[in-house]
Design an enzyme around this catalytic site. Structure first.
Site, PDB file in Angstrom:
ATOM      1  N   ALA A  42       0.864  -1.176   0.000  1.00 49.13           N
ATOM      2  CA  ALA A  42       0.000   0.000   0.000  1.00 49.13           C
ATOM      3  C   ALA A  42       0.897   1.219   0.000  1.00 49.13           C
ATOM      4  O   ALA A  42       1.991   1.175   0.536  1.00 49.13           O
ATOM      5  CB  ALA A  42      -0.883   0.000   1.235  1.00 49.13           C
ATOM      6  N   THR A  43       0.408   2.282  -0.623  1.00 50.52           N
ATOM      7  CA  THR A  43       1.336   3.391  -0.828  1.00 50.52           C
ATOM      8  C   THR A  43       0.994   4.666  -0.066  1.00 50.52           C
ATOM      9  O   THR A  43       0.733   4.597   1.103  1.00 50.52           O
ATOM     10  CB  THR A  43       1.520   3.651  -2.324  1.00 50.52           C
ATOM     11  OG1 THR A  43       0.239   3.589  -2.917  1.00 50.52           O
ATOM     12  CG2 THR A  43       2.412   2.599  -2.922  1.00 50.52           C
ATOM     13  N   THR A  44       0.974   5.766  -0.746  1.00 54.12           N
ATOM     14  CA  THR A  44       1.171   7.081  -0.134  1.00 54.12           C
ATOM     15  C   THR A  44       0.248   7.468   1.028  1.00 54.12           C
ATOM     16  O   THR A  44      -0.983   7.421   0.907  1.00 54.12           O
ATOM     17  CB  THR A  44       1.064   8.149  -1.237  1.00 54.12           C
ATOM     18  OG1 THR A  44       1.821   7.677  -2.343  1.00 54.12           O
ATOM     19  CG2 THR A  44       1.596   9.475  -0.764  1.00 54.12           C
ATOM     20  N   ALA A 225       1.696   3.965  -8.463  1.00 53.14           N
ATOM     21  CA  ALA A 225       1.256   3.177  -7.314  1.00 53.14           C
ATOM     22  C   ALA A 225       0.345   3.960  -6.373  1.00 53.14           C
ATOM     23  O   ALA A 225      -0.247   3.404  -5.463  1.00 53.14           O
ATOM     24  CB  ALA A 225       2.469   2.657  -6.546  1.00 53.14           C
TER      25      ALA A 225
END
Lengths: 264, 259
Positions: A42-44, A225
Site C-alpha cells: 500500500a502506498t502514499t 502506485a
C-alpha cells in the site's frame, strides 16, 4: 483459568500474552524470498498538524508489482479514541499490527486501570516494527507507518510520529509522509509550510482537507502506485482528523464537494 | 480424609459456611438495564469494585480483593484473546461464564486441599436492545444465575449480587418494581435497591424496610461509603467500547435526594 499466572516481564502487555499462548508466532528467520511471490503493498500516506489537531490521509491503492490489487484499501486506521495509524508498505503485516496495537491499548487500560501514556503507545508501535525486522530482512512485509495522537493533557496536544522500517521513531514538527509518493507529498507540504498562504498549523479544517487532497493528487500524477482521486469511480482518499473532540472521518460527499470546487 | 464420603461432604459444608460468613458483609452491586444501556452501581469504602472487561462486558464483585483480581484478569485475558483471534463480535459473556468460569470455580471449591475463590461476581453484557442485555451472577462454587437463559422464561431487566441471600432478595424486590426511563431514574432506583439490600444484610432486619428508613440508612452510610457507577452504553457511540464511568455531576444529582 490462569489469570493468576505471573505477569509477563511487563504487566499489562498484550503482546506477551499473545506469544505465551502461541496465538501469534515468532517470525521464522533465515528464509529468503525465492518464491517469486509479488507482495501486495500500500502506498502514499501523509499527516500534518493544523489548527484543531492532526490530519492524516492516505490514498486507496494497493499494488502487487505493476498490478493494481485493490483500489479501496483503507490505510488510515483508528487505534483508539484519540490515536490514528496510517500505513505504507505491506497491508498483511500492517493491518495485523494495527489490530495488535488496538487490543494492546485496551488490554492495558482494562487490566492496569489506567490509560497508557502517549510515550508508551508510540513505543508499542516501535516494538512491533522491530519484531518485524526478520521479515524486513527477507524483503517481505515491510511497514513504514505514521502515528498521530491527540494528548489532551499536554500543552502541545497534537503529536505526529513517523518511523523507519526498523522501528526508529521520529517526532514530526509539522508534517510527515511515507510510501512511494512520499517525496512529492513532502515537497508540497514543505512548500506550503514555508511559502504558502499561512503555516500549516494555522489552517482551518477545511483548508487542511483541501491541502491533503491536492498533495495526494500531486503524488498520483507521477507515481502509478498512488491511487490519488478516481474521478470516474468516485474513489476518494481516506482523510481523518484527530482533535480534542476525538477522531472524525471526512465523508466522501464532503471530499467530492471540495474536490469539485477547488481541485478538479 | 477424602477417602470417606461423609467427611468430604462435611468439609465442603464447612467451607461453604466459612465463605458465606466472609462474604456476608459485602456491599451489594446492582446492574440495571434501561433504554440507554446498563447501569452498574455500588458503594465502596476503599477500593474500586466495578470493572471493564471487554467492549460490551463489565463486572462487579464482592469478596477478597486478591481473588477478585485473579478472576478479573482471567476474564480480561479470555475476552481479549478471543476478540483478537476471532473478532469482538465473537466475545460472548454466556460462553465465557458457562465454559470457562463455572467449571474452574467449582473445581477450586471442591478441591478441599486447595484454596477456593472467595468471591461472588456479577457480569453484565449490553446488547443491541434491552431484551438482549445479559446479567450473570457467578458464585464461589461455580453456580450461576442469569437473568434469562433464552427460551420462554420471564426476563428480568436487572442483575445483582449481595453479601447474603436476604440482602439479595431485598435488592431484587426493589429492582423488580422500579420504573426506569433514563439515567437519573436508574441511578435513584439502584441507590434505593442498594440501601434496602445492605440494610437487610448488615443487621438483624428480617422485614422489608420503609422507604424513609432506607433513605435514612443510605444517608448515614454516605459518611463512610462513596458511590461508584459505570454505564455500558447501548450502540450509538462512535467507538465500539461501551464502558464509560458515570460523570460525578450525575451521581451528585442522584444522591442529593438522600443527603
Amino acid at each position: 483459568m490462569d489469570g493468576s499466572s505471573a505477569p509477563g516481564p511487563v504487566a499489562g502487555d498484550f503482546l506477551t500474552l499473545l506469544k505465551q499462548r502461541r496465538i501469534i508466532s515468532d517470525i521464522p528467520h533465515g528464509l529468503t524470498n525465492h518464491s517469486g511471490l509479488t507482495e501486495t503493498v500500500a502506498t502514499t500516506i501523509l499527516g500534518f498538524k493544523f489548527a484543531d489537531g492532526v490530519l492524516v490521509a492516505g490514498d486507496r491503492r494497493a499494488t502487487a508489482g505493476n498490478v493494481v490489487m485493490y483500489d479501496r484499501a483503507d490505510k488510515v486506521l483508528e487505534i483508539d479514541r484519540h490515536s490514528v495509524m496510517a500505513i505504507a508498505g505491506s497491508p498483511a503485516t500492517a493491518w495485523e499490527m494495527a489490530r495488535i496495537l488496538e487490543h494492546s491499548f485496551q488490554f492495558y487500560r482494562r487490566s492496569q486501570l489506567q490509560e497508557m501514556s502517549v510515550e508508551g503507545k508510540v513505543r508499542s508501535l516501535s516494538k512491533l516494527l522491530r519484531d518485524n525486522l526478520g521479515m524486513v530482512m527477507q524483503g517481505l512485509g515491510v511497514v513504514v507507518p505514521l502515528f498521530a495522537i491527540y494528548d489532551k493533557k499536554n500543552p502541545d496536544p497534537a503529536k505526529l510520529f513517523f518511523y523507519d522500517a526498523m522501528g526508529a521513531q521520529f517526532e514530526a514538527t509539522d508534517f510527515a509522509s511515507s510510501g512511494s509518493g512520499a517525496a512529492a507529498v513532502r515537497s508540497v507540504l514543505y512548500y506550503e509550510q514555508n511559502w504558502g498562504v499561512s503555516p500549516l498549523r494555522e489552517r482551518s479544517r477545511e483548508d487542511a482537507i483541501l491541502l491533503a487532497l491536492k498533495a495526494l493528487d500531486t503524488a498520483a500524477e507521477a507515481d502509478t502506485a498512488t491511487g490519488g482521486i478516481d474521478r470516474h469511480g468516485k474513489i476518494f482518499p481516506i482523510i481523518k482528523t484527530v482533535s480534542a473532540a476525538g477522531i472524525a472521518t471526512v465523508s466522501d460527499d464532503k471530499l467530492s464537494e471540495l474536490f469539485q470546487a477547488h481541485v478538479a | 480424609m477424602i477417602d470417606e464420603p461423609y467427611r468430604w461432604v462435611e468439609a465442603i459444608s464447612n467451607r461453604r459456611e466459612y465463605i458465606e460468613n466472609e462474604l456476608a458483609t459485602g456491599s451489594p452491586t446492582i446492574g440495571l438495564s434501561f433504554s440507554k444501556g446498563i447501569l452498574l452501581l455500588t458503594f465502596g469504602r476503599d477500593r474500586r469494585k466495578i470493572f471493564e472487561i471487554y467492549d460490551r462486558i463489565a463486572m462487579g464483585a464482592i469478596g477478597h480483593p486478591g481473588d477478585i483480581e485473579r478472576l478479573r484478569m482471567t476474564a480480561i485475558e479470555l475476552a481479549g484473546t478471543e476478540g483478537f483471534t476471532r473478532s469482538a463480535a465473537d466475545v460472548s459473556l454466556r460462553r465465557m461464564v458457562t465454559y470457562s468460569f463455572s467449571p474452574a470455580l467449582k473445581q477450586a471449591f471442591e478441591q478441599i486441599y486447595g484454596a477456593p475463590y472467595l468471591a461472588r461476581i456479577l457480569f453484565a453484557e449490553v446488547g443491541p436492545s434491552e431484551e438482549s442485555d445479559l446479567f450473570v451472577r457467578l458464585d464461589y462454587d461455580g453456580t450461576m444465575h442469569a437473568n434469562s437463559m433464552g427460551g420462554g422464561k420471564n426476563r428480568e431487566n436487572f442483575g445483582a449480587i449481595a453479601g447474603t441471600r436476604r440482602g439479595l432478595e431485598r435488592v431484587e424486590s426493589v429492582l423488580s418494581r422500579a420504573k426506569v426511563s433514563n439515567l437519573r431514574s436508574a441511578l435513584e432506583a439502584a441507590i434505593r435497591a442498594w440501601g434496602s439490600g445492605f440494610y437487610a444484610a448488615g443487621e438483624d432486619h428480617p422485614d422489608a424496610p420503609e422507604e424513609s428508613v432506607v433513605n435514612e440508612f443510605v444517608k448515614s452510610r454516605l459518611e463512610q461509603y462513596s458511590i461508584e457507577a459505570a454505564l455500558l452504553e447501548r450502540g450509538g457511540t462512535a467507538s465500539r467500547v461501551a464502558f464509560v464511568e458515570v460523570p460525578e455531576s450525575d451521581l451528585e444529582a442522584a444522591l442529593s435526594k438522600f443527603r
